[in-house]
Design a protein around this motif. Structure first.
Motif, PDB file in Angstrom:
ATOM      1  N   SER A 148     -83.952 -13.083  -4.014  1.00  0.00           N
ATOM      2  CA  SER A 148     -83.691 -14.424  -4.536  1.00  0.00           C
ATOM      3  C   SER A 148     -82.994 -15.294  -3.487  1.00  0.00           C
ATOM      4  O   SER A 148     -83.361 -16.464  -3.295  1.00  0.00           O
ATOM      5  N   ARG A 149     -81.997 -14.733  -2.799  1.00  0.00           N
ATOM      6  CA  ARG A 149     -81.300 -15.496  -1.757  1.00  0.00           C
ATOM      7  C   ARG A 149     -82.255 -15.847  -0.620  1.00  0.00           C
ATOM      8  O   ARG A 149     -82.204 -16.957  -0.066  1.00  0.00           O
ATOM      9  N   PHE A 150     -83.120 -14.920  -0.263  1.00  0.00           N
ATOM     10  CA  PHE A 150     -84.070 -15.157   0.815  1.00  0.00           C
ATOM     11  C   PHE A 150     -85.045 -16.279   0.446  1.00  0.00           C
ATOM     12  O   PHE A 150     -85.319 -17.171   1.257  1.00  0.00           O
ATOM     13  N   GLU A 151     -85.557 -16.241  -0.789  1.00  0.00           N
ATOM     14  CA  GLU A 151     -86.485 -17.291  -1.230  1.00  0.00           C
ATOM     15  C   GLU A 151     -85.802 -18.658  -1.245  1.00  0.00           C
ATOM     16  O   GLU A 151     -86.403 -19.671  -0.860  1.00  0.00           O
ATOM     17  N   LYS A 152     -84.548 -18.685  -1.664  1.00  0.00           N
ATOM     18  CA  LYS A 152     -83.795 -19.952  -1.648  1.00  0.00           C
ATOM     19  C   LYS A 152     -83.592 -20.438  -0.214  1.00  0.00           C
ATOM     20  O   LYS A 152     -83.652 -21.637   0.059  1.00  0.00           O
ATOM     21  N   ALA A 153     -83.350 -19.499   0.709  1.00  0.00           N
ATOM     22  CA  ALA A 153     -83.183 -19.875   2.117  1.00  0.00           C
ATOM     23  C   ALA A 153     -84.470 -20.471   2.680  1.00  0.00           C
ATOM     24  O   ALA A 153     -84.427 -21.427   3.471  1.00  0.00           O
ATOM     25  N   GLN A 154     -85.610 -19.931   2.289  1.00  0.00           N
ATOM     26  CA  GLN A 154     -86.891 -20.490   2.725  1.00  0.00           C
ATOM     27  C   GLN A 154     -87.067 -21.924   2.227  1.00  0.00           C
ATOM     28  O   GLN A 154     -87.461 -22.817   2.989  1.00  0.00           O
ATOM     29  N   ILE A 155     -86.767 -22.126   0.952  1.00  0.00           N
ATOM     30  CA  ILE A 155     -86.902 -23.474   0.369  1.00  0.00           C
ATOM     31  C   ILE A 155     -85.935 -24.445   1.035  1.00  0.00           C
ATOM     32  O   ILE A 155     -86.306 -25.566   1.401  1.00  0.00           O
ATOM     33  N   GLN A 156     -84.687 -24.008   1.211  1.00  0.00           N
ATOM     34  CA  GLN A 156     -83.675 -24.857   1.828  1.00  0.00           C
ATOM     35  C   GLN A 156     -84.047 -25.205   3.264  1.00  0.00           C
ATOM     36  O   GLN A 156     -83.838 -26.337   3.726  1.00  0.00           O
ATOM     37  N   HIS A 157     -84.602 -24.236   3.978  1.00  0.00           N
ATOM     38  CA  HIS A 157     -85.009 -24.454   5.370  1.00  0.00           C
ATOM     39  C   HIS A 157     -86.072 -25.557   5.451  1.00  0.00           C
ATOM     40  O   HIS A 157     -86.002 -26.434   6.317  1.00  0.00           O
ATOM     41  N   GLN A 158     -87.031 -25.521   4.552  1.00  0.00           N
ATOM     42  CA  GLN A 158     -88.074 -26.544   4.537  1.00  0.00           C
ATOM     43  C   GLN A 158     -87.508 -27.914   4.159  1.00  0.00           C
ATOM     44  O   GLN A 158     -87.802 -28.924   4.811  1.00  0.00           O
ATOM     45  N   GLU A 159     -86.663 -27.943   3.138  1.00  0.00           N
ATOM     46  CA  GLU A 159     -86.084 -29.217   2.690  1.00  0.00           C
ATOM     47  C   GLU A 159     -85.167 -29.812   3.751  1.00  0.00           C
ATOM     48  O   GLU A 159     -85.156 -31.033   3.957  1.00  0.00           O
ATOM     49  N   ASP A 160     -84.391 -28.960   4.425  1.00  0.00           N
ATOM     50  CA  ASP A 160     -83.505 -29.453   5.477  1.00  0.00           C
ATOM     51  C   ASP A 160     -84.301 -30.094   6.604  1.00  0.00           C
ATOM     52  O   ASP A 160     -83.897 -31.120   7.175  1.00  0.00           O
ATOM     53  N   GLY A 161     -85.428 -29.487   6.954  1.00  0.00           N
ATOM     54  CA  GLY A 161     -86.265 -30.054   8.008  1.00  0.00           C
ATOM     55  C   GLY A 161     -86.723 -31.463   7.680  1.00  0.00           C
ATOM     56  O   GLY A 161     -86.707 -32.356   8.535  1.00  0.00           O
ATOM     57  N   GLU A 162     -87.096 -31.678   6.435  1.00  0.00           N
ATOM     58  CA  GLU A 162     -87.552 -33.011   6.007  1.00  0.00           C
ATOM     59  C   GLU A 162     -86.403 -34.008   6.022  1.00  0.00           C
ATOM     60  O   GLU A 162     -86.558 -35.158   6.435  1.00  0.00           O
ATOM     61  N   ARG A 163     -85.213 -33.570   5.565  1.00  0.00           N
ATOM     62  CA  ARG A 163     -84.059 -34.475   5.522  1.00  0.00           C
ATOM     63  C   ARG A 163     -83.580 -34.849   6.916  1.00  0.00           C
ATOM     64  O   ARG A 163     -83.116 -35.969   7.154  1.00  0.00           O
ATOM     65  N   LEU A 164     -83.661 -33.898   7.839  1.00  0.00           N
ATOM     66  CA  LEU A 164     -83.154 -34.144   9.189  1.00  0.00           C
ATOM     67  C   LEU A 164     -84.031 -35.097   9.984  1.00  0.00           C
ATOM     68  O   LEU A 164     -83.597 -35.620  11.014  1.00  0.00           O
ATOM     69  N   THR A 165     -85.236 -35.347   9.508  1.00  0.00           N
ATOM     70  CA  THR A 165     -86.148 -36.249  10.232  1.00  0.00           C
ATOM     71  C   THR A 165     -85.496 -37.601  10.490  1.00  0.00           C
ATOM     72  O   THR A 165     -85.657 -38.192  11.562  1.00  0.00           O
ATOM     73  N   ALA A 166     -84.734 -38.090   9.518  1.00  0.00           N
ATOM     74  CA  ALA A 166     -84.109 -39.409   9.645  1.00  0.00           C
ATOM     75  C   ALA A 166     -83.049 -39.444  10.741  1.00  0.00           C
ATOM     76  O   ALA A 166     -82.691 -40.517  11.229  1.00  0.00           O
ATOM     77  N   LEU A 167     -82.531 -38.266  11.138  1.00  0.00           N
ATOM     78  CA  LEU A 167     -81.485 -38.218  12.162  1.00  0.00           C
ATOM     79  C   LEU A 167     -82.034 -38.010  13.565  1.00  0.00           C
ATOM     80  O   LEU A 167     -81.300 -38.100  14.543  1.00  0.00           O
ATOM     81  N   VAL A 168     -83.323 -37.728  13.656  1.00  0.00           N
ATOM     82  CA  VAL A 168     -83.947 -37.513  14.963  1.00  0.00           C
ATOM     83  C   VAL A 168     -84.170 -38.855  15.652  1.00  0.00           C
ATOM     84  O   VAL A 168     -84.461 -39.867  14.996  1.00  0.00           O
ATOM     85  N   GLU A 169     -84.003 -38.868  16.973  1.00  0.00           N
ATOM     86  CA  GLU A 169     -84.247 -40.090  17.726  1.00  0.00           C
ATOM     87  C   GLU A 169     -85.636 -40.624  17.390  1.00  0.00           C
ATOM     88  O   GLU A 169     -86.624 -39.876  17.461  1.00  0.00           O
ATOM     89  N   PRO A 170     -85.762 -41.909  17.014  1.00  0.00           N
ATOM     90  CA  PRO A 170     -87.037 -42.447  16.515  1.00  0.00           C
ATOM     91  C   PRO A 170     -88.252 -42.146  17.387  1.00  0.00           C
ATOM     92  O   PRO A 170     -89.313 -41.790  16.876  1.00  0.00           O
TER      93      PRO A 170
END
Length: 315
Positions: A148-170
């Motif tokens: 369960s923790r591993f599956e949550k880590a997979q989901i969080q990893h994907q969501e974090d990648g999408e959220r961090l897009t806004a912080l990447v140099e344009p």
């Protein structure tokens, strides 16, 4: 002419106001970064931007490396957990800051036992450093909830990648976005040790472990380093699997490592133990640099967790 002058003056005032606001925001961001470890700073930020309330994870029972944003070449930590002494160290290749390492490690107490993990992000995959850190954190917990923790880590990893897009140099955002669908890979060694010296270890990919019993002078290799280039790994798109699992007993000392440690010689492992458990990062750095010349360390990222099961019963 009067109307044009009035319009121009008004535009200039708006520009000055905008520039002043931009400067103020930049100063605020720098202040937030400087206070990034302060819960109060987060509260002030929450109030300023009107963010909704959420529960903060105040659990400090899980210790992990690397710590982000630090400039030290070597990061070390020393703790007493579940009656045992734990030391961990992490550093990267070519004298870069340890915070940029693709390796990660963690440990913490769960149900009276010490849980631990080391991971090595695979360089040819995407966002490997983030994934290695997510894996070692997800490894600390009860065995029943591991999947369960591993599956949550997979989901969080994907969501974090999408959220961090806004912080990447344009101008580089498109590169980041192209990598988001790609999988992340990392080797993993995890397990737990009980105060009586019994332990269970599991690994996926090229990580390794060595132990000593109270009556032994030499280190016993539990998992041997791989002699094959290329390795299996835990990836962010597939279920968690381990290549090998083993149980051992009567442990006095245990070291778990990523593949940057390149020698299984017992005398060398004694030296590794002494330098990792000693609170002197400069000596550890010097030891590793010398080892890289002597080929006992690879010029690679390295993570080591040293566990003294005897704890404070011995000096």
């Amino acid at each position: 002419d009067e109307q044009l002058k009035s319009t121009t003056d008004d535009a200039n005032r708006r520009i000055e106001k905008s520039e002043a606001k931009s400067s103020s925001n930049e100063k605020y961001l720098h202040q937030m970064f400087a206070q990034r470890d302060s819960p109060k700073a987060l509260q002030l930020l929450q109030k300023r931007i009107g963010a909704s309330s959420g529960k903060m994870d105040a659990d400090k029972s899980i210790f992990s490396l690397p710590i982000p944003c630090l400039e030290e070449i070597v990061q070390q930590t020393h703790h007493s957990v579940a009656t045992m002494k734990i030391s961990a160290a992490i550093f990267t290749k070519e004298e870069a800051p340890a915070s940029s390492s693709q390796d990660a490690c963690s440990f913490g107490e769960v149900d009276g036992r010490l849980c631990f993990a080391v991971a090595d992000g695979v360089s040819t995959s995407s966002r490997q450093s983030e994934w290695a850190k997510a894996l070692v954190i997800a490894s600390i917990g009860s065995e029943e909830l591991r999947e369960s923790r591993f599956e949550k880590a997979q989901i969080q990893h994907q969501e974090d990648g999408e959220r961090l897009t806004a912080l990447v140099e344009p101008k580089l955002a498109w590169v980041w976005e192209e990598k988001l669908p790609l999988q992340s890979d990392a080797t993993l060694l995890t397990g737990h040790v009980s105060p009586d010296g019994s332990a269970e270890l599991m690994r996926r990919g090229d990580t390794w472990a060595a132990m000593k019993k109270e009556t032994q002078d030499d280190w016993q290799i539990i998992f041997t380093p791989s002699e094959v280039n290329g390795t299996l790994a835990v990836n962010s798109h597939s279920p968690l699997e381990f290549d090998e699992t083993t149980s051992v007993s009567e442990i006095s000392k245990l070291m778990v490592m990523t593949d940057g440690v390149a020698s299984t010689d017992s005398k060398f492992l004694d030296d590794v133990w002494n330098k990792v458990t000693e609170n002197d990062p400069a000596k550890l750095e010097e030891f590793v640099n010398q080892g890289r010349q002597e080929k006992t360390f690879e010029n690679d990222d390295i993570a080591i967790v040293a566990i003294d099961v005897r704890g404070f019963r011995h000096n």
